[in-house]
Write a protein that holds these residues in place. Structure first.
Motif, PDB file in Angstrom:
ATOM      1  N   GLU A  17      50.129  32.465  33.265  1.00  0.00           N
ATOM      2  CA  GLU A  17      49.685  33.541  32.043  1.00  0.00           C
ATOM      3  C   GLU A  17      49.189  35.069  31.557  1.00  0.00           C
ATOM      4  O   GLU A  17      48.201  34.678  32.621  1.00  0.00           O
ATOM      5  N   PRO A  18      50.006  35.871  31.226  1.00  0.00           N
ATOM      6  CA  PRO A  18      49.316  37.169  31.236  1.00  0.00           C
ATOM      7  C   PRO A  18      47.857  36.131  30.652  1.00  0.00           C
ATOM      8  O   PRO A  18      47.601  36.117  29.299  1.00  0.00           O
ATOM      9  N   PRO A  19      46.554  37.266  31.305  1.00  0.00           N
ATOM     10  CA  PRO A  19      45.361  37.193  31.040  1.00  0.00           C
ATOM     11  C   PRO A  19      45.583  38.210  29.893  1.00  0.00           C
ATOM     12  O   PRO A  19      45.600  39.373  29.908  1.00  0.00           O
ATOM     13  N   GLN A  20      44.064  37.955  29.147  1.00  0.00           N
ATOM     14  CA  GLN A  20      43.395  39.028  27.529  1.00  0.00           C
ATOM     15  C   GLN A  20      42.584  39.731  28.457  1.00  0.00           C
ATOM     16  O   GLN A  20      42.053  39.437  29.041  1.00  0.00           O
ATOM     17  N   TYR A  21      43.130  41.058  28.438  1.00  0.00           N
ATOM     18  CA  TYR A  21      42.793  41.977  28.815  1.00  0.00           C
ATOM     19  C   TYR A  21      41.953  43.494  27.687  1.00  0.00           C
ATOM     20  O   TYR A  21      43.142  43.390  26.816  1.00  0.00           O
ATOM     21  N   THR A  22      41.523  43.798  27.774  1.00  0.00           N
ATOM     22  CA  THR A  22      41.112  45.122  27.526  1.00  0.00           C
ATOM     23  C   THR A  22      41.247  46.466  28.021  1.00  0.00           C
ATOM     24  O   THR A  22      39.952  45.459  28.691  1.00  0.00           O
ATOM     25  N   PRO A  23      41.597  47.073  28.241  1.00  0.00           N
ATOM     26  CA  PRO A  23      41.225  48.155  29.104  1.00  0.00           C
ATOM     27  C   PRO A  23      40.410  49.150  28.579  1.00  0.00           C
ATOM     28  O   PRO A  23      39.507  49.669  27.857  1.00  0.00           O
ATOM     29  N   PRO A  24      39.534  49.519  29.952  1.00  0.00           N
ATOM     30  CA  PRO A  24      38.003  50.093  29.681  1.00  0.00           C
ATOM     31  C   PRO A  24      38.951  51.827  29.396  1.00  0.00           C
ATOM     32  O   PRO A  24      39.916  52.444  29.436  1.00  0.00           O
ATOM     33  N   LYS A  25      37.559  51.998  28.885  1.00  0.00           N
ATOM     34  CA  LYS A  25      38.067  53.217  27.596  1.00  0.00           C
ATOM     35  C   LYS A  25      38.285  54.665  28.870  1.00  0.00           C
ATOM     36  O   LYS A  25      39.587  55.942  28.080  1.00  0.00           O
ATOM     37  N   GLU A  26      37.999  54.155  30.294  1.00  0.00           N
ATOM     38  CA  GLU A  26      38.514  55.795  30.336  1.00  0.00           C
ATOM     39  C   GLU A  26      40.244  55.707  31.209  1.00  0.00           C
ATOM     40  O   GLU A  26      40.316  56.481  31.644  1.00  0.00           O
ATOM     41  N   LEU A  27      39.926  54.379  31.557  1.00  0.00           N
ATOM     42  CA  LEU A  27      41.696  53.661  32.193  1.00  0.00           C
ATOM     43  C   LEU A  27      42.752  54.373  30.959  1.00  0.00           C
ATOM     44  O   LEU A  27      43.959  54.853  30.870  1.00  0.00           O
TER      45      LEU A  27
END
Length: 857
Positions: free
Chosen positions: A341-351
């Motif tokens: 299952e695709p994990p819940q992910y919030t990218p960091p501001k830098e990315l």
């Protein structure tokens, strides 16, 4: 992760700390001569004109007995198909009852990830699932909601080793570096860890656990043997072809030349790689089998054991890429890639800022691969992407790419970012070719360049290239700025991007996870697996009464025992899936010779042990004494105690070295050196173990092994000219030994006499006079061999049965342990109150109905 063990096979000497080479290892050198060569990248060169290749070719199944397909006979690579094939079990809706399932996996995070998803899906169906793998992945597995059991082994060390020894067989550089013995100990540790994972309580909660079924990937190596000891079903799953086929060669095999019958050559390449792997692991596996009361696996059976036993197999790749080969049987399935299952992910501001700055970048990462010189690799990636004017996201991975601290405007380094999210934001991917990473890239329509290091990575590189979604793979040792730039240019073409989107569309229609679960269910022996009283619980006990056999689950049996309905002592372990490994003989000459050489080899090793064992134990004591003089406090070095334990385990007599192990220094009194009296006694016992071993090999060899080998080999002769050989059953104990002996005598003699008439008649009917003459020869040969087999088998089969009965009685520790753990598990859940009481009525009513001969409701 196979390593090589045979000193004689590798052409190096062994010292007194190593046992003499086994017969299996010794014959490898001559038999493989001119057949195979280990290349610098660890792959196996296979010569179709060699003696060994031609010998194995005789045992390739007849193509006429299987569906015809002209393409595989001339194809050296898997065929790529545009649409998936639907397995026959796809519509299966039924789910078996509650099972304890242990999943054994050896490898990197990418190898384990599909099994985490599989375990979670099985858990949703009500099963109790334990994932047994390396200690490193404990938190990840537990966070996924599965039970975890540590089997030992360091995946980073294994990956580093595999980079240097890609084809599972060690290079000479690794031998000179002394890495092999360390890896052998790691494999032995993982074998034992896999066995404990089948019946040890949960390490976190202490809840009892005994496996009712095993799922494993082939490199865990313990799977078949654990299933045999427990008598439970086994299902293998893998992302790399492990089953012989004419459709394509083994991914680790390099064919030295083309042949007129390429399909047969492809088929045999699987056997050759398996034989080479068994050369490195056979003695470790057999030593471990001895520790769990199993007999050693014969040399001729070890390499292709899974195929011989017809173990169900599911391959976790997309049939959109490679359809199931036409010559794989029904119990082998291709289910599709397994995604979590695709994990819940919030990218960091830098990315997020980097992605928004310009066009989609290229992803570059090598995951769990450990590269010798990461700084040099990083510089190559930086220079190539800069020269091409493309942006790149570089994953640091286990190698630590980009750890030098230098920054570049067109580069960003990543530590940990889920591919499911990331690959939706890149223009192409460059990676090592792990099955999981490859699948994820294709799933999201990414043109792919694969830089393979070892194992199945070149295979996936070839598959990507065959589908047109990437260039031909570039082996890491051949990677340059020039060929990497050409590969990136290929990936950035519009037609390649279109091909990648088409593959992604096809894969979106597949459900590899559900198909893998269905495949597992479809191959379970459900008729013998579940309780007669509670049909949703696995049967673990047998209860016999008035000639009838009843199957009881642990809970049902515990209820009946507690309410005095049955006697606990009347319960016997139920074996829902019996695995019998037979030593098949091809003919009386090679069969008898093999048994004789094995017998004399064992006698010679035991004779050497009379002198060598005392020296080894004295050396271990001397090391321990030296250590005690150097340290006033603390404990002896772990490796010294490990050497002592290894020696104790290796001696069937159980040489007593516990007195040495117990003499550990304490913080209050320092180290007390071993006493010489005890040393003399230990050395005497060690020497006596060699004497005992000599007579054991002599007795078993001359009274059991050699006569049985002759009888079986003689009976098998008709197979050499294509005739069927009757199956008279398997010798399991003294009763079955008498039965097989009687059948071999009466039926064998009758068949032999009949063949004197039948064979000439059949031959003449088919081919005239020439056929009749050939039939006369076959009839005479059949009569002679079956008569010889019957004469020797009169005593040989009963002797084998008596030996097995005695062995089963004497070596009962493992069986007793399983019995105790089964009772412990049932007793534990009996304390759970309401759920236990709720089923009591059904158990008692159904039991009484069975006892009175009534039909079950």
């Amino acid at each position: 992760m196979a390593t090589s063990s045979s000193a004689s096979f590798l052409g190096s000497d062994f010292d007194i700390d190593e046992p003499p080479p086994s017969y299996e290892s010794s014959i490898g050198a001559d038999f493989f001569q001119g057949t195979t060569r280990i290349t610098d990248d660890g792959r196996v060169d296979v010569d179709p004109e060699s003696r060994f290749f031609k010998t194995l070719s005789k045992f390739v199944p007849d193509l006429k007995a299987q569906s015809q397909d002209p393409k595989p006979e001339s194809s050296a690579h898997p065929t790529v198909h545009a649409s998936p094939s639907v397995p026959k079990y796809a519509e299966r809706k039924s789910r078996p009852g509650q099972l304890n399932i242990v999943i054994q996996v050896v490898g990197s995070r990418g190898d384990i990830q599909p099994f985490v998803a599989l375990g979670c899906e099985l858990q949703k169906d009500g099963h109790r699932v334990r994932l047994a793998t390396h200690n490193t992945f404990q938190k990840w597995v537990l966070d996924s909601g599965l039970e975890f059991y540590p089997i030992g082994g360091d995946p980073s060390e294994l990956m580093a080793y595999m980079v240097k020894n890609p084809g599972l067989i060690p290079s000479m550089a690794s031998l000179r570096a002394g890495e092999i013995q360390k890896k052998r100990k790691m494999v032995a540790q993982m074998l034992d860890g896999c066995w404990q994972s089948c019946l040890a309580p949960d390490p976190q909660t202490g809840t009892p656990f005994v496996a009712n079924a095993i799922i494993a990937n082939p490199p865990s190596f313990a799977h078949i043997h654990c299933a045999q000891a427990l008598g439970v079903p086994l299902h293998l799953m893998f992302t790399m072809p492990w089953s012989s086929t004419r459709a394509f060669p083994h991914p680790l095999a390099n064919m030295k030349r083309k042949t007129d019958n390429q399909g047969t050559a492809n088929f045999v390449s699987f056997s050759i790689v398996e034989w080479m792997t068994w050369q490195g692991l056979g003695d470790i596996i057999n030593d471990w089998r001895n520790s769990i009361d199993l007999e050693p696996v014969p040399l001729t059976e070890g390499p292709n054991l899974a195929e011989t036993l017809k173990i169900p197999f599911t391959y976790c790749w997309s049939p959109s890429l490679i359809s199931k080969p036409f010559d794989w049987p029904e119990y082998i399935d291709v289910c599709g890639f397994i995604f979590r299952e695709p994990p819940q992910y919030t990218p960091p501001k830098e990315l997020r800022d980097f992605l928004e700055k310009g066009p989609p970048p290229i992803y570059i990462g090598f995951g769990s691969i450990v590269i010798d010189n990461p700084d040099e690799a990083t510089q190559l990636l930086i220079d190539t992407t800069k020269a091409m004017g493309v942006r790149a996201l570089i994953s640091r991975g286990w190698s630590g790419l980009g750890n030098t601290g230098y920054t570049h405007d067109h580069i960003m380094y990543l530590d940990d970012c889920p591919h499911e999210w990331l690959f939706q934001h890149v223009s192409a991917v460059v990676h090592h070719g792990g099955a999981g990473t490859t699948a994820c890239g294709l799933r999201y329509g990414c043109p792919t360049t694969i830089i393979p290091f070892f194992g199945d990575q070149p295979f996936w590189g070839d598959m990507v290239a065959a589908t047109g979604v990437g260039p031909k793979p570039i082996p890491y040792e051949s990677l340059t700025r020039s060929n990497l730039a050409e590969a990136l240019k290929f990936c950035l073409r519009e037609e390649v991007a279109t091909a990648a989107r088409c593959i992604a569309m096809n894969m979106s229609r597949e459900d590899g996870l559900q198909q893998a679960v269905n495949s597992f269910y479809a191959n379970l022996p459900v008729n013998n697996l579940f309780c007669d009283l509670l049909n949703d619980r696995p049967a673990v006990w047998e209860y016999r009464r008035k000639g009838r056999r009843y199957k009881f689950s642990g809970v049902a049996a515990e209820l009946l025992v507690r309410h005095a309905q049955i006697d606990r002592r009347a319960l016997k372990l139920h074996v829902p899936n019996e695995i019998i490994i037979e030593n098949r003989r091809w003919d009386p000459v090679t069969g008898t010779l093999s048994a004789a050489i094995s017998t004399f080899s064992g006698m010679a090793q035991s004779s050497a042990g009379i002198f060598v064992n005392p020296i080894r134990i004295q050396r271990a004591r001397s090391n321990l004494e030296l250590q005690s003089k150097k340290e006033d406090f603390g404990v002896p070095k772990p490796e010294l105690l490990e050497d002592l334990k290894d020696f104790k385990d290796a001696n069937a007599s159980g040489t007593d070295v516990t007195s040495l192990e117990s003499r550990q220094p304490g913080p209050s009194h320092g180290t007390k050196p071993p006493e010489r009296g005890n040393a003399a006694g230990s050395m005497a016992i060690a020497s006596a173990s060699g004497v005992g071993g000599f007579f054991k090999h002599y007795t078993k060899g001359f009274f059991v092994d050699i006569p049985v080998a002759f009888a079986e080999g003689s009976r098998a002769v008709p197979r050499l000219y294509g005739d069927e050989v009757a199956d008279y059953g398997t010798v399991k104990d003294w009763k079955s030994g008498l039965v097989v002996s009687g059948k071999n005598l009466t039926l064998g003699l009758g068949e032999g006499m009949a063949d004197l008439v039948v064979k000439p008649y059949e031959g003449g009917k088919q081919n005239g006079v020439a056929g009749g003459l050939a039939g006369v020869g076959k009839g005479l040969l059949s009569f002679a061999t079956k008569t010889s087999s019957a004469a020797v088998g009169i005593a040989a089969y009963p002797a084998l049965g008596i030996y097995k009965s005695i062995r089963s009685t004497v070596r009962s520790r493992t069986r007793n342990t399983i019995t105790e753990r089964r009772f412990e598990e049932a007793g534990f859940f009996a304390m759970k109150g309401d759920s236990f009481d709720a089923i009591a009525g059904k158990v008692f009513d159904t039991f009484q109905a069975l006892m009175s001969g009534e039909q079950r409701a």
